[in-house]
Design a protein around this motif. Structure first.
Motif, short mmCIF file in Angstrom:
data_model
loop_
_atom_site.label_atom_id
_atom_site.label_comp_id
_atom_site.label_asym_id
_atom_site.label_seq_id
_atom_site.Cartn_x
_atom_site.Cartn_y
_atom_site.Cartn_z
N ARG A 16 0.81 -1.21 0.00
CA ARG A 16 0.00 0.00 0.00
C ARG A 16 0.85 1.26 0.00
O ARG A 16 0.32 2.37 0.04
N GLY A 17 2.16 1.12 -0.04
CA GLY A 17 3.02 2.28 -0.02
C GLY A 17 3.04 2.98 1.33
O GLY A 17 3.30 4.19 1.41
N LEU A 18 2.77 2.24 2.41
CA LEU A 18 2.75 2.81 3.76
C LEU A 18 4.08 2.58 4.44
O LEU A 18 4.61 1.47 4.44
N LYS A 19 4.64 3.63 5.01
CA LYS A 19 5.94 3.55 5.67
C LYS A 19 5.74 3.36 7.16
O LYS A 19 5.27 4.24 7.87
N GLY A 20 6.09 2.18 7.63
CA GLY A 20 5.92 1.89 9.05
C GLY A 20 6.63 0.61 9.43
O GLY A 20 7.07 -0.16 8.58
N THR A 21 6.75 0.41 10.72
CA THR A 21 7.37 -0.79 11.25
C THR A 21 6.36 -1.58 12.06
O THR A 21 5.49 -1.01 12.71
N VAL A 22 6.50 -2.90 12.03
CA VAL A 22 5.59 -3.80 12.75
C VAL A 22 6.35 -4.45 13.90
O VAL A 22 7.46 -4.96 13.70
N SER A 23 5.76 -4.43 15.08
CA SER A 23 6.40 -5.06 16.24
C SER A 23 5.39 -5.94 16.96
O SER A 23 4.18 -5.71 16.89
N HIS A 24 5.90 -6.97 17.66
CA HIS A 24 5.04 -7.84 18.46
C HIS A 24 4.62 -7.11 19.73
O HIS A 24 5.43 -6.41 20.35
N LEU A 25 3.37 -7.29 20.13
CA LEU A 25 2.92 -6.80 21.42
C LEU A 25 3.14 -7.88 22.47
O LEU A 25 3.62 -8.97 22.19
N ARG A 26 2.79 -7.57 23.71
CA ARG A 26 3.04 -8.51 24.80
C ARG A 26 2.34 -9.84 24.57
O ARG A 26 2.88 -10.89 24.89
N HIS A 27 1.13 -9.78 24.05
CA HIS A 27 0.36 -11.00 23.83
C HIS A 27 0.66 -11.54 22.43
O HIS A 27 0.61 -10.81 21.44
N LEU A 28 0.95 -12.82 22.34
CA LEU A 28 1.32 -13.43 21.08
C LEU A 28 0.19 -13.32 20.05
O LEU A 28 -0.98 -13.52 20.36
N GLY A 29 0.59 -13.01 18.84
CA GLY A 29 -0.40 -12.89 17.77
C GLY A 29 -0.99 -11.50 17.64
O GLY A 29 -1.89 -11.29 16.82
N PHE A 30 -0.49 -10.55 18.42
CA PHE A 30 -0.97 -9.18 18.37
C PHE A 30 0.21 -8.27 18.05
O PHE A 30 1.31 -8.46 18.56
N TYR A 31 -0.07 -7.25 17.23
CA TYR A 31 1.01 -6.44 16.68
C TYR A 31 0.70 -4.96 16.82
O TYR A 31 -0.43 -4.55 17.08
N ARG A 32 1.74 -4.17 16.60
CA ARG A 32 1.58 -2.73 16.55
C ARG A 32 2.29 -2.20 15.31
O ARG A 32 3.41 -2.61 15.01
N VAL A 33 1.60 -1.30 14.60
CA VAL A 33 2.20 -0.62 13.46
C VAL A 33 2.55 0.80 13.87
O VAL A 33 1.67 1.55 14.31
N ASP A 34 3.80 1.16 13.77
CA ASP A 34 4.25 2.53 14.01
C ASP A 34 4.60 3.15 12.67
O ASP A 34 5.53 2.71 11.98
N TYR A 35 3.83 4.18 12.31
CA TYR A 35 3.99 4.80 11.01
C TYR A 35 5.06 5.90 11.05
O TYR A 35 5.29 6.52 12.09
#
Length: 460
Positions: A307-326
């Motif tokens: 999608r042309g989105l600039k961001g990084t993906v990281s794991h959250l404390r609970h497995l299978g859940f993520y955070r996108v920081d744009y």
């Protein structure tokens, strides 16, 4: 179910300590126990008279389903339960395609005891992984829609009828659905107890970018699924990867939609899928499939790139859940988003507001800020109908709307980018009502509103 400390929970706590430390584990275990004590869910099966009505009504529908099941050395009791659940459907226009990668003939012997011609059995020459095996089943699909079913899970008897009825209702409005999903729950090995019901929201793009909340029961237009196929690089999270790539296709070739786009996706708010929980399953022991969560992260990263989105993906404390920081922030990356709101927390570290229903009812109110809430959604970025103006960042378009409503220029609080309300403290402002009216205007303009719990404002 869930009224005592189960051995599986102790196992989860051990892995959680290793990953997140004692402090975070304390809050996670404390919340988990509270939720299990309060879990009074009971699955209520559809009655025989209703199933008979569905059989009659379903004869008017023309939708055909292809149910794909990759199998591998499946225990007999699980395999029979799965097969029986499909054959017990009140809607009968389907084919069940099993792609068996077992080294023995245990699965084949059991399937041979089922003479139903709607069952298509394919013995694979070799086990090349869940995605490649599912692709083998997908290759034979002839239905209008394909549904994904794990070899040790079961469908409720009304699952296909509900899907067919929803598809037909949309067709009458000239809408051809491409993706459908339902609510789900978990069951124990013997399928005697049902628990942890997952009541899902309607399609929520930003929630999907934090975890595979769509999960089970997922149905996709057959031609689209065959065009996309499953990718071995995402083995373990192949369903998540499929959902993300379907959404990517539905958004079209434009990288960054300037306005919110309504997609041909439907959520059926009924439990249509029982996810069996046993020692080797992800449902019971998330740490048993760490590779799956790494694959989910890759799927998310691929979606952002596509999608042309600039961001990084990281794991959250609970497995299978993520955070996108744009980069540099969400609004700069996403022209479809005009407002990002955070949470309000009081002196006792309890959430007092931040995300609301369209009518202004607060969500997560009273929850400790270290708790993650139902299905961990209190710590997940997600699209919202309404956020609080006291803790938000906005686009220029939203600035203009707010300035018009309050008759003041939009002044940023130094260092935060949020609106500085210090000049309004002498005014008697109903912030919740203002938030409701403001967010309603933003949504009317066709923009998304996103809630980000990482943004926090102390509030008396």
């Amino acid at each position: 179910m869930g009224k005592i400390i189960k051995g599986s929970n102790l196992k989860k706590a051990f892995h959680y300590v290793k990953k997140n430390g004692i402090s975070q584990t304390y809050y996670a275990v404390r919340e988990r126990l509270q939720m299990e004590m309060a879990d009074d869910y009971a699955y209520e099966p559809v009655g025989d008279s209703e199933l008979e009505r569905q059989k009659r009504e379903g004869e008017k529908f023309s939708v055909k389903f292809s149910i794909l099941v990759p199998a591998y050395e499946t225990k007999e009791e699980y395999l029979r339960a799965m097969l029986d659940s499909v054959l017990a459907q009140s809607y009968g226009n389907f084919e069940l395609i099993l792609a068996d990668a077992s080294e023995t003939n245990r699965v084949e012997r059991i399937v041979e005891t089922y003479p139903d011609k709607r069952i298509m059995y394919r013995r694979l020459k070799q086990n090349t992984g869940i995605s490649a095996n599912t692709n083998q089943a997908l290759m034979y699909a002839t239905g209008d829609y394909t549904g994904l079913l794990d070899h040790d899970d079961v469908l409720t008897p009304n699952a296909l009828y509900e899907m067919a009825a929803c598809i037909t209702a949309h067709e009458e409005k000239d809408v051809e659905l491409q993706l459908l999903y339902s609510d789900e729950d978990k069951c124990d090995e013997k399928q005697t107890n049902y628990f942890e019901v997952n009541r899902k929201p309607d399609f929520n793009l930003d929630l999907l970018l934090t975890n595979n909340y769509i999960c089970h029961f997922m149905v996709v237009k057959r031609q689209l699924m065959q065009e996309l196929g499953f990718r071995s690089v995402c083995d373990g999270a192949q369903d998540y990867d499929m959902a993300l790539r379907v959404v990517n296709v539905l958004f079209g070739k434009g990288k960054k939609p300037a306005k919110k786009t309504e997609l041909p996706i439907a959520h059926i708010p009924k439990v249509l899928y029982h996810w069996r929980s046993h020692s080797q399953s992800t449902a019971e022991n998330p740490a048993s499939k760490q590779y799956a969560y790494d694959a989910g992260k890759r799927a998310l990263e691929d979606f952002l790139r596509s999608r042309g989105l600039k961001g990084t993906v990281s794991h959250l404390r609970h497995l299978g859940f993520y955070r996108v920081d744009y980069q540099p922030d969400l609004i700069a990356n996403r022209p479809d988003v005009a407002v990002v709101g955070g949470r309000l927390v009081d002196k006792k570290n309890k959430i007092t507001g931040g995300m609301y229903t369209a009518q202004g009812e607060p969500l997560y109110q009273g929850l400790h800020k270290e708790f993650s809430g139902y299905m961990h959604r209190a710590v997940l970025q997600q699209e919202a109908e309404m956020v609080d103006v006291r803790c938000m960042k906005v686009s220029r378009q939203a600035e203009l709307i707010l300035e018009e409503m309050i008759g003041l220029p939009f002044l940023q609080h130094p260092g935060t980018g949020r609106f500085d309300w210090s000049g309004c403290l002498n005014e008697r402002i109903d912030f919740v009502d203002l938030s409701r009216r403001f967010c309603e205007r933003v949504r009317e303009e066709g923009y998304r509103i996103v809630w980000d719990p990482a943004m926090t404002e102390k509030c008396d």
